[in-house]
Write an enzyme that holds these catalytic residues in place. Structure first.
Site: not given
Ligand code: BG6
Length: 479
Positions: A178, A239
């Site tokens: 993130y 995140h």
């Molecule tokens: C990951 C999680 O860290 O982040 C997942 O383990 C989640 O469960 C993902 O779906 C979300 O990432 P993004 O970048 O798709 O929002």
């Protein structure tokens, strides 16, 4: 980028993360000229690879489109493979010899990327530190690791301690992807480079902050993994807490990685551990299109694991006195979005018929945007001062900028190559983040609270909406 040879070793090279994220990001950086011309990329894993061409080709499908055709072969030619285990230093010595040969024993830099399950972290870092380092005067060694970093405060601290015996903190780059997202990276700039926001950013003006993560998909196929963690460990402790730290921290003394991370740690230490009363957890049930969480064959029967959580956090410092921070995250919800919503106080004496608050919304997903909800006089003949409506000052990135936004992994790997740790999580940050959620997680693990059911595709448990509505009523007015 400099002339020293760079070796990038991807551990877990035959796994999913490497295939879908690491190699495609490296490809993009290579095509953009963000890796040294004499880079070598070495896949490392336990399986035997007899056909290196077939191994390389597997990645192509995941490469981002632009520039693909002319660079693909050049890039693939730079990929080698070494087979080895993660717990035998002799295998790391073999890897080291392989790298030295590529580096022609000249001064080189090494980036190790651990696309590995956490059980292999310590073994791999032991192997690196015992058998595959470069003397500091010859070049740098950096190690990228990716969550999960423990399951709670104690296990995370234990892992940090073990890693600290093997590597220096400045060599460890803990990825929280993130922090590689454009809109997350922009928070610091938005807050501190704009007087208008800097001046408003406190309890005098802000009524509450909401950080929301919503996904439409459930845990399809990942139920077994997910059930060990749950939504709080999966996205909130890392995140969303990183976002909270950036939104809430004080102005750093400089833009140096240490000054910024010092401020993040400082504010995280002011966050009270979340109590059960301030949290609602949920678990999704089936709808016509999707089986419920407990129907996933990889999920243990009767699991208590939350796939949704809404919580209220309190930050005990002057800037945020009485300003609730709500974090909401869930799988199998009605839409996909990652949003930060900053709601300003109502006027004490509302002007005209204005009843709606100003609100600044930062959208990180699905489209990058930032907008400020404001009240304006409705334009047009015959409209008077009393005729107002709410509209937005709107900065939607694809309308304003022609540049294509990088994937988070591209940004972060490029920053690691450049030695910038700002967007990587320091061990004290990790510790402060775990401290906020550990008591709550232990209560959930012990079954002291049961997740409320919500139907897949809905907004989450009705109780969550009710809690927010009650909170809004309580917080209305100037505090
Ligand atoms: C990951 C999680 O860290 O982040 C997942 O383990 C989640 O469960 C993902 O779906 C979300 O990432 P993004 O970048 O798709 O929002």
């Amino acid at each position: 980028v400099g002339e020293r040879p760079l070796s990038i070793v991807v551990f877990g090279a035959t796994g999913d993360l490497a295939k879908k994220k690491t190699f495609p990001a490296l490809f993009k950086l290579y095509t953009e000229g963000l890796l040294p011309a004499n880079v070598n990329i070495i896949g490392y894993a336990r399986s035997e690879v007899t056909d290196i061409l077939a191994f390389r080709k597997k990645f192509i499908a995941y490469f981002p489109g632009k520039g693909k055709e002319c660079h693909v072969d050049h890039f693939l030619a730079r990929i080698a493979y070494v087979q080895g285990s993660y717990d035998d230093p002799a295998d790391f010595a073999k890897l080291d010899a392989f790298l030295r040969n590529l580096e022609e024993n000249t001064k080189g830099n090494r980036l190790y990327y651990l696309a590995l399950p956490p059980t292999a972290f310590v073994g791999a870092c032991t192997g690196i530190s015992k058998a595959a380092m470069i003397p500091e005067e010859y070049g740098w060694v950096r190690v990228i690791v990716e969550k999960p970093f423990g399951r709670d405060l104690a296990t995370s601290n234990e892992l940090s301690h073990q890693l600290s015996q093997l590597l220096k903190e400045k060599q460890i780059f803990r990825i929280d992807h993130y922090l590689g997202k454009e809109m997350v990276q922009n928070i610091v700039t938005l807050r501190f480079a704009n007087r208008a926001f800097a001046a408003l950013w406190n309890a005098n003006n802000i009524a509450n902050v909401q950080i929301t993560f919503k996904e439409k998909i459930g845990t399809e196929g990942r139920g077994g993994y997910f059930d060990n963690f749950g939504i709080i460990r999966d996205v909130i402790q890392n995140h969303l807490t990183q976002i909270l730290a950036l939104v809430a921290m004080e102005k750093p003394r400089s833009l140096s990685a240490e000054d910024i991370r010092d401020e993040k740690v400082e504010v995280l230490r002011c966050v009270e551990p979340v109590s059960l009363e301030n949290c609602i957890i949920g678990q999704y049930t089936a709808n016509e299109a999707m089986p419920g969480y407990l129907e996933d064959p990889t999920v243990p029967k009767g699991s208590n694991c939350p796939t949704f959580a809404l919580m209220k956090l309190k930050i005990n410092n002057d800037r945020w006195r009485n300003v609730p921070f709500y974090i909401k995250a869930g799988k199998a919800l009605e839409s996909k979005a990652v949003r930060i919503r900053i709601q300003f106080h109502e006027e004490v004496r509302p002007f005209l018929n204005r009843t709606q608050r100003n609100e600044l919304v930062i959208c990180a997903q699905p489209t990058e945007a930032m907008y400020m909800k404001i009240t304006t006089k409705t334009p047009g003949l015959g409209k008077e001062l009393i005729d107002t409506h709410q509209t937005e000052l709107d900065l939607t990135y694809h309308n304003r900028y022609a540049v294509s936004l990088p994937d988070a992994y591209e940004s972060l790997i490029s920053e690691a190559v450049g030695g910038n740790s700002t967007n990587f999580v320091r061990s004290d940050e990790l510790e402060a983040a775990w401290a906020i959620f550990t008591p709550l997680l232990h209560s959930i693990d012990k079954g002291e609270v049961k997740p409320l059911p919500y139907q897949a595709g809905s907004r989450g448990p009705a109780e969550a909406d009710a809690m927010l509505a009650a909170e809004y009523r309580r917080n209305e007015g100037y505090q």
